[in-house]
Scaffold this active site. Structure first.
Site, PDB file in Angstrom:
ATOM      1  N   SER A 142       0.840  -1.199   0.000  1.00 41.80           N
ATOM      2  CA  SER A 142       0.000   0.000   0.000  1.00 41.80           C
ATOM      3  C   SER A 142       0.873   1.246   0.000  1.00 41.80           C
ATOM      4  O   SER A 142       1.935   1.279   0.635  1.00 41.80           O
ATOM      5  CB  SER A 142      -0.901   0.020   1.237  1.00 41.80           C
ATOM      6  OG  SER A 142      -1.557   1.266   1.371  1.00 41.80           O
ATOM      7  N   TYR A 157      -2.797  -0.482   9.849  1.00 44.71           N
ATOM      8  CA  TYR A 157      -2.842  -0.938   8.456  1.00 44.71           C
ATOM      9  C   TYR A 157      -1.515  -0.634   7.761  1.00 44.71           C
ATOM     10  O   TYR A 157      -0.904  -1.507   7.130  1.00 44.71           O
ATOM     11  CB  TYR A 157      -4.000  -0.248   7.730  1.00 44.71           C
ATOM     12  CG  TYR A 157      -4.141  -0.624   6.274  1.00 44.71           C
ATOM     13  CD1 TYR A 157      -4.874  -1.743   5.908  1.00 44.71           C
ATOM     14  CD2 TYR A 157      -3.561   0.158   5.278  1.00 44.71           C
ATOM     15  CE1 TYR A 157      -5.016  -2.087   4.572  1.00 44.71           C
ATOM     16  CE2 TYR A 157      -3.687  -0.185   3.942  1.00 44.71           C
ATOM     17  CZ  TYR A 157      -4.418  -1.294   3.594  1.00 44.71           C
ATOM     18  OH  TYR A 157      -4.554  -1.644   2.264  1.00 44.71           O
TER      19      TYR A 157
END
Length: 252
Positions: A142, A157
């Site tokens: 990500s 995350y």
């Protein structure tokens, strides 16, 4: 025919990666959790284009079931492609969660750890005996790991995805003795089902994100799916241990 395993391919980036790989004459074993209808749609799209695909259920957060999943992969390889090995692995399945540090529970932390870091590690370990020498792996990370892309609320995350970036390098180093290349892609903001279809529910978010993106829009699944297929392809045979940001130049 080469065969790829793509986790989390019932929608979004995983679905696109599966379709793009099939268009490159690669058979696909794709996984889903919960969204079986989406997985069947992926299979139907691939078959409509003349490709071959099989969908299998997989809970990436439950590593105790990985040996049973491996057995299902063995059966699919044998029955569909008359093979006992596969060529490519895309560790794409994931989970999203947003919470400020003071609001994050230990259960939230553990769930993201299981799905985003522990899952890809032990699934890869479980499947490695079936992977051909000279194969390739792509992990979906990500852009939230990048200094210019930090957003409040994504600490856990981003930390787990950052761990996956580091794991990608170690995989590349250790598996190089078998000629297996390992890279990762770091998508920017992409129109997927994450956050319960957040962009469908909150379309007013899109203009602000597009304004911060050099290429002037949010990402689409095919933007990332094509990059994944490219990294697994022959044209990327000299690329390994890299994390490729696929964000259209977010915050550039």
């Amino acid at each position: 025919m080469r065969v790829a395993i793509v986790t989390g391919a019932s929608s979004g980036i995983g679905q696109s990666a599966a379709v793009q790989l099939a268009r490159r004459e690669t058979g696909v074993i794709l996984t889903f959790q919960g969204n079986e209808a989406g997985a069947l749609d992926t299979v139907a799209t691939i078959e409509k284009d003349g490709g071959t695909a099989v969908s299998l259920p997989l809970d990436l957060g439950d590593s105790a079931r990985f040996p049973a999943f491996r057995d299902s992969v063995v059966a699919a390889l044998r029955d569909t492609w008359q093979r006992d090995s596969f060529d490519f692995l895309v560790n794409n399945a994931g989970a999203g969660h947003m919470a400020m540090i003071e609001d994050t529970t230990e259960a939230d932390f553990d769930r993201l750890s299981r799905v985003l870091l522990k899952g890809p590690f032990f699934l890869t370990q479980t499947l490695l005996p079936l992977m051909v020498d000279g194969g390739a792996i792509v992990n979906t990370t990500s852009s939230s790991t990048q200094p210019l892309s930090l957003e409040a609320g994504y600490s856990v995350y981003g930390a787990m995805k950052g761990g996956l970036v580091v794991l990608t390098r170690y995989m590349a180093k250790e598996l190089s003795r078998r000629g297996i290349r390992v890279n990762s892609v770091s998508p920017g903001t992409t129109r997927t089902r994450i956050g319960d279809n957040a962009f469908e529910r909150f379309p007013d978010l899109i203009p602000g994100i597009a304004a911060k993106t050099a290429l002037g829009r949010i990402g689409e699944p095919d933007d990332v799916g094509m990059a994944i297929a490219m990294l697994l392809g022959e044209e990327s045979r000299w690329i390994t241990a890299q994390d490729i940001e696929v964000s259209g130049g977010y915050n550039l």
